[in-house]
Motif scaffolding. Structure first.
Motif, PDB file in Angstrom:
ATOM      1  N   VAL A  33       0.844  -1.215   0.000  1.00 30.38           N
ATOM      2  CA  VAL A  33       0.000   0.000   0.000  1.00 30.38           C
ATOM      3  C   VAL A  33       0.874   1.257   0.000  1.00 30.38           C
ATOM      4  CG1 VAL A  33      -1.665   1.331   1.344  1.00 30.38           C
ATOM      5  CG2 VAL A  33      -1.962  -1.149   1.085  1.00 30.38           C
ATOM      6  N   LEU A  34       1.928   1.261   0.834  1.00 37.16           N
ATOM      7  CA  LEU A  34       2.814   2.428   0.871  1.00 37.16           C
ATOM      8  C   LEU A  34       3.527   2.641  -0.468  1.00 37.16           C
ATOM      9  CD1 LEU A  34       4.434   2.067   4.427  1.00 37.16           C
ATOM     10  CD2 LEU A  34       2.623   3.631   3.709  1.00 37.16           C
ATOM     11  N   SER A  35       3.896   1.534  -1.133  1.00 38.98           N
ATOM     12  CA  SER A  35       4.536   1.658  -2.443  1.00 38.98           C
ATOM     13  C   SER A  35       3.591   2.254  -3.468  1.00 38.98           C
ATOM     14  CB  SER A  35       5.032   0.284  -2.904  1.00 38.98           C
ATOM     15  OG  SER A  35       5.991  -0.238  -1.993  1.00 38.98           O
ATOM     16  N   VAL A  36       2.310   1.815  -3.421  1.00 42.26           N
ATOM     17  CA  VAL A  36       1.316   2.363  -4.355  1.00 42.26           C
ATOM     18  C   VAL A  36       1.084   3.842  -4.104  1.00 42.26           C
ATOM     19  CG1 VAL A  36      -1.103   2.247  -5.051  1.00 42.26           C
ATOM     20  CG2 VAL A  36       0.183   0.134  -4.698  1.00 42.26           C
ATOM     21  N   VAL A  37       1.005   4.197  -2.812  1.00 44.90           N
ATOM     22  CA  VAL A  37       0.819   5.624  -2.492  1.00 44.90           C
ATOM     23  C   VAL A  37       1.997   6.448  -2.992  1.00 44.90           C
ATOM     24  CG1 VAL A  37       0.613   7.283  -0.590  1.00 44.90           C
ATOM     25  CG2 VAL A  37      -0.667   5.137  -0.525  1.00 44.90           C
ATOM     26  N   ALA A  38       3.224   5.961  -2.804  1.00 49.02           N
ATOM     27  CA  ALA A  38       4.404   6.683  -3.286  1.00 49.02           C
ATOM     28  C   ALA A  38       4.386   6.831  -4.792  1.00 49.02           C
ATOM     29  CB  ALA A  38       5.668   5.955  -2.835  1.00 49.02           C
ATOM     30  N   ALA A  39       3.973   5.735  -5.500  1.00 47.48           N
ATOM     31  CA  ALA A  39       3.894   5.822  -6.959  1.00 47.48           C
ATOM     32  C   ALA A  39       2.835   6.815  -7.389  1.00 47.48           C
ATOM     33  CB  ALA A  39       3.610   4.442  -7.530  1.00 47.48           C
ATOM     34  N   ALA A  40       1.704   6.861  -6.673  1.00 46.92           N
ATOM     35  CA  ALA A  40       0.638   7.806  -7.017  1.00 46.92           C
ATOM     36  C   ALA A  40       1.101   9.245  -6.829  1.00 46.92           C
ATOM     37  CB  ALA A  40      -0.601   7.514  -6.173  1.00 46.92           C
ATOM     38  N   LEU A  41       1.834   9.494  -5.743  1.00 45.43           N
ATOM     39  CA  LEU A  41       2.349  10.844  -5.518  1.00 45.43           C
ATOM     40  C   LEU A  41       3.323  11.271  -6.625  1.00 45.43           C
ATOM     41  CD1 LEU A  41       2.936  10.788  -1.648  1.00 45.43           C
ATOM     42  CD2 LEU A  41       1.117  11.964  -2.892  1.00 45.43           C
ATOM     43  N   LEU A  42       4.185  10.339  -7.062  1.00 46.79           N
ATOM     44  CA  LEU A  42       5.119  10.667  -8.144  1.00 46.79           C
ATOM     45  C   LEU A  42       4.389  11.018  -9.432  1.00 46.79           C
ATOM     46  CD1 LEU A  42       7.964   8.017  -7.637  1.00 46.79           C
ATOM     47  CD2 LEU A  42       8.114  10.486  -7.300  1.00 46.79           C
ATOM     48  N   VAL A  43       3.343  10.208  -9.758  1.00 47.20           N
ATOM     49  CA  VAL A  43       2.575  10.475 -10.981  1.00 47.20           C
ATOM     50  C   VAL A  43       1.868  11.819 -10.878  1.00 47.20           C
ATOM     51  CG1 VAL A  43       0.636   9.699 -12.377  1.00 47.20           C
ATOM     52  CG2 VAL A  43       2.302   8.034 -11.534  1.00 47.20           C
ATOM     53  N   THR A  44       1.294  12.109  -9.692  1.00 46.62           N
ATOM     54  CA  THR A  44       0.599  13.396  -9.508  1.00 46.62           C
ATOM     55  C   THR A  44       1.555  14.574  -9.678  1.00 46.62           C
ATOM     56  OG1 THR A  44      -0.943  12.325  -7.981  1.00 46.62           O
ATOM     57  CG2 THR A  44      -0.824  14.720  -7.913  1.00 46.62           C
ATOM     58  N   ASP A  45       2.755  14.453  -9.092  1.00 45.04           N
ATOM     59  CA  ASP A  45       3.740  15.523  -9.211  1.00 45.04           C
ATOM     60  C   ASP A  45       4.189  15.695 -10.657  1.00 45.04           C
ATOM     61  OD1 ASP A  45       5.627  17.442  -7.860  1.00 45.04           O
ATOM     62  OD2 ASP A  45       7.091  16.109  -8.809  1.00 45.04           O
ATOM     63  N   TRP A  46       4.330  14.606 -11.379  1.00 45.96           N
ATOM     64  CA  TRP A  46       4.742  14.690 -12.784  1.00 45.96           C
ATOM     65  C   TRP A  46       3.682  15.364 -13.634  1.00 45.96           C
ATOM     66  CZ3 TRP A  46       2.839  12.031 -17.204  1.00 45.96           C
ATOM     67  CH2 TRP A  46       3.622  12.182 -18.361  1.00 45.96           C
ATOM     68  N   LEU A  47       2.411  14.999 -13.411  1.00 46.25           N
ATOM     69  CA  LEU A  47       1.316  15.619 -14.161  1.00 46.25           C
ATOM     70  C   LEU A  47       1.200  17.104 -13.842  1.00 46.25           C
ATOM     71  CD1 LEU A  47      -1.420  12.834 -13.885  1.00 46.25           C
ATOM     72  CD2 LEU A  47      -0.021  13.411 -15.884  1.00 46.25           C
ATOM     73  N   SER A  48       1.415  17.478 -12.576  1.00 48.74           N
ATOM     74  CA  SER A  48       1.348  18.900 -12.202  1.00 48.74           C
ATOM     75  C   SER A  48       2.448  19.697 -12.893  1.00 48.74           C
ATOM     76  CB  SER A  48       1.480  19.032 -10.681  1.00 48.74           C
ATOM     77  OG  SER A  48       1.492  20.399 -10.296  1.00 48.74           O
ATOM     78  N   GLY A  49       3.656  19.120 -12.962  1.00 47.36           N
ATOM     79  CA  GLY A  49       4.745  19.800 -13.668  1.00 47.36           C
ATOM     80  C   GLY A  49       4.468  19.976 -15.149  1.00 47.36           C
ATOM     81  N   ARG A  50       3.808  18.985 -15.768  1.00 48.61           N
ATOM     82  CA  ARG A  50       3.464  19.097 -17.187  1.00 48.61           C
ATOM     83  C   ARG A  50       2.460  20.213 -17.421  1.00 48.61           C
ATOM     84  NH1 ARG A  50       5.618  16.940 -21.631  1.00 48.61           N
ATOM     85  NH2 ARG A  50       3.544  16.447 -22.467  1.00 48.61           N
ATOM     86  N   ARG A  51       1.470  20.312 -16.534  1.00 48.54           N
ATOM     87  CA  ARG A  51       0.468  21.365 -16.703  1.00 48.54           C
ATOM     88  C   ARG A  51       1.099  22.753 -16.567  1.00 48.54           C
ATOM     89  NH1 ARG A  51      -2.848  17.707 -13.766  1.00 48.54           N
ATOM     90  NH2 ARG A  51      -2.304  18.751 -11.807  1.00 48.54           N
ATOM     91  N   LYS A  52       2.037  22.919 -15.629  1.00 55.03           N
ATOM     92  CA  LYS A  52       2.709  24.219 -15.459  1.00 55.03           C
ATOM     93  C   LYS A  52       3.556  24.562 -16.687  1.00 55.03           C
ATOM     94  CE  LYS A  52       2.953  24.092 -10.413  1.00 55.03           C
ATOM     95  NZ  LYS A  52       3.845  24.064  -9.233  1.00 55.03           N
ATOM     96  N   ALA A  53       4.220  23.543 -17.239  1.00 57.25           N
ATOM     97  CA  ALA A  53       5.046  23.790 -18.422  1.00 57.25           C
ATOM     98  C   ALA A  53       4.201  24.218 -19.605  1.00 57.25           C
ATOM     99  CB  ALA A  53       5.846  22.534 -18.762  1.00 57.25           C
ATOM    100  N   ARG A  54       3.019  23.569 -19.768  1.00 53.53           N
ATOM    101  CA  ARG A  54       2.147  23.944 -20.879  1.00 53.53           C
ATOM    102  C   ARG A  54       1.594  25.344 -20.690  1.00 53.53           C
ATOM    103  NH1 ARG A  54      -1.401  18.353 -21.678  1.00 53.53           N
ATOM    104  NH2 ARG A  54       0.340  17.075 -22.511  1.00 53.53           N
ATOM    105  N   ALA A  55       1.256  25.691 -19.443  1.00 58.36           N
ATOM    106  CA  ALA A  55       0.746  27.039 -19.187  1.00 58.36           C
ATOM    107  C   ALA A  55       1.807  28.084 -19.507  1.00 58.36           C
ATOM    108  CB  ALA A  55       0.307  27.170 -17.727  1.00 58.36           C
ATOM    109  N   GLY A  56       3.082  27.803 -19.178  1.00 56.04           N
ATOM    110  CA  GLY A  56       4.163  28.748 -19.491  1.00 56.04           C
ATOM    111  C   GLY A  56       4.390  28.883 -20.983  1.00 56.04           C
ATOM    112  N   ASP A  57       4.281  27.769 -21.728  1.00 60.60           N
ATOM    113  CA  ASP A  57       4.475  27.836 -23.174  1.00 60.60           C
ATOM    114  C   ASP A  57       3.372  28.617 -23.841  1.00 60.60           C
ATOM    115  OD1 ASP A  57       6.742  26.373 -22.886  1.00 60.60           O
ATOM    116  OD2 ASP A  57       5.812  24.436 -23.372  1.00 60.60           O
ATOM    117  N   SER A  58       2.130  28.486 -23.349  1.00 61.82           N
ATOM    118  CA  SER A  58       1.025  29.219 -23.962  1.00 61.82           C
ATOM    119  C   SER A  58       1.123  30.704 -23.687  1.00 61.82           C
ATOM    120  CB  SER A  58      -0.316  28.679 -23.434  1.00 61.82           C
ATOM    121  OG  SER A  58      -0.385  28.864 -22.003  1.00 61.82           O
TER     122      SER A  58
END
Length: 210
Positions: A33-58
């Motif tokens: 369960v802890l491993s899944v939670v850690a993986a979910a946090l990594l994916v969430t952080d990666w998606l948030s960084g992508r959204r910020k990068a797209r907002a800066g490019d626009s």
């Protein structure tokens, strides 16, 4: 965020070791369960960084003007890989139909009278010009000649010139003079200057002094 993920991974690893050593399966499930939670946090952080990068490019303009030329400013475009050090050239303002501002008027030459009045003080302070013309010989009266021949009054002679002069003679100017008694000047062959008239002046002074 990374510190939380790291803590979860370490905790999951510790629980996995505990489950393997104690054969207690609950620790293993908690580790998963802890491993899944850690993986979910990594994916969430990666998606948030992508959204910020797209907002800066626009928000960034895709085309910029550098030195009067339009250049691509999109990611990976020439603006990402080139450095522009040239300054934009200053263009002369366009006045349209209006006449350009008047430049400083040229200085008109002064009249001859103004130039002459300006040069007069300069001419007055200029160095005197040496008079090269030899003055004429003074026509001495016989009576004055007898008086002058016996006088010891000093006159001025100039080397390589035949006349003798009074000290105030204007012809002498800046020339180097030699003081000599007038009687001796006569004996040496010098003759009186017609400009200052030394014979007549000295004879008159001698008669007046009697």
């Amino acid at each position: 965020m990374l510190y939380i993920v790291l803590a979860l991974v370490v905790a999951a690893f510790g629980l996995l070791i505990a489950a393997l050593t104690t054969a207690y399966t609950l620790w293993a499930w908690i580790s998963v369960v802890l491993s899944v939670v850690a993986a979910a946090l990594l994916v969430t952080d990666w998606l948030s960084g992508r959204r910020k990068a797209r907002a800066g490019d626009s928000a960034r303009p895709t085309v910029v003007t550098v030195g009067g030329a339009r250049r691509d400013n999109r990611p990976g475009g020439p603006a990402e890989h080139e450095q522009y050090d040239e300054l934009e050239e200053l263009e002369e303002p366009d006045f349209g139909d209006e006449e350009p501002p008047a430049r400083a008027a040229a200085v008109e030459p002064e009249s001859d009278a103004e130039v002459t009045s300006f040069l007069e003080p300069v001419a007055q302070h200029a160095a005197p010009v040496e008079d090269t013309a030899e003055p004429d010989e003074e026509p001495t009266d016989a009576s004055d000649l007898l008086v002058v021949a016996g006088l010891s009054v000093e006159v001025r002679v100039v080397d390589e010139h035949p006349r003798y002069h009074l000290a105030t003679c204007t012809w002498l100017g800046p020339r180097a003079t030699i003081p000599i008694p007038v009687s001796e000047a006569r004996q040496l062959g010098f003759t009186p200057c017609a400009r200052c008239g030394p014979d007549g002046v000295l004879a008159a002074r001698h008669r007046a002094a009697r």
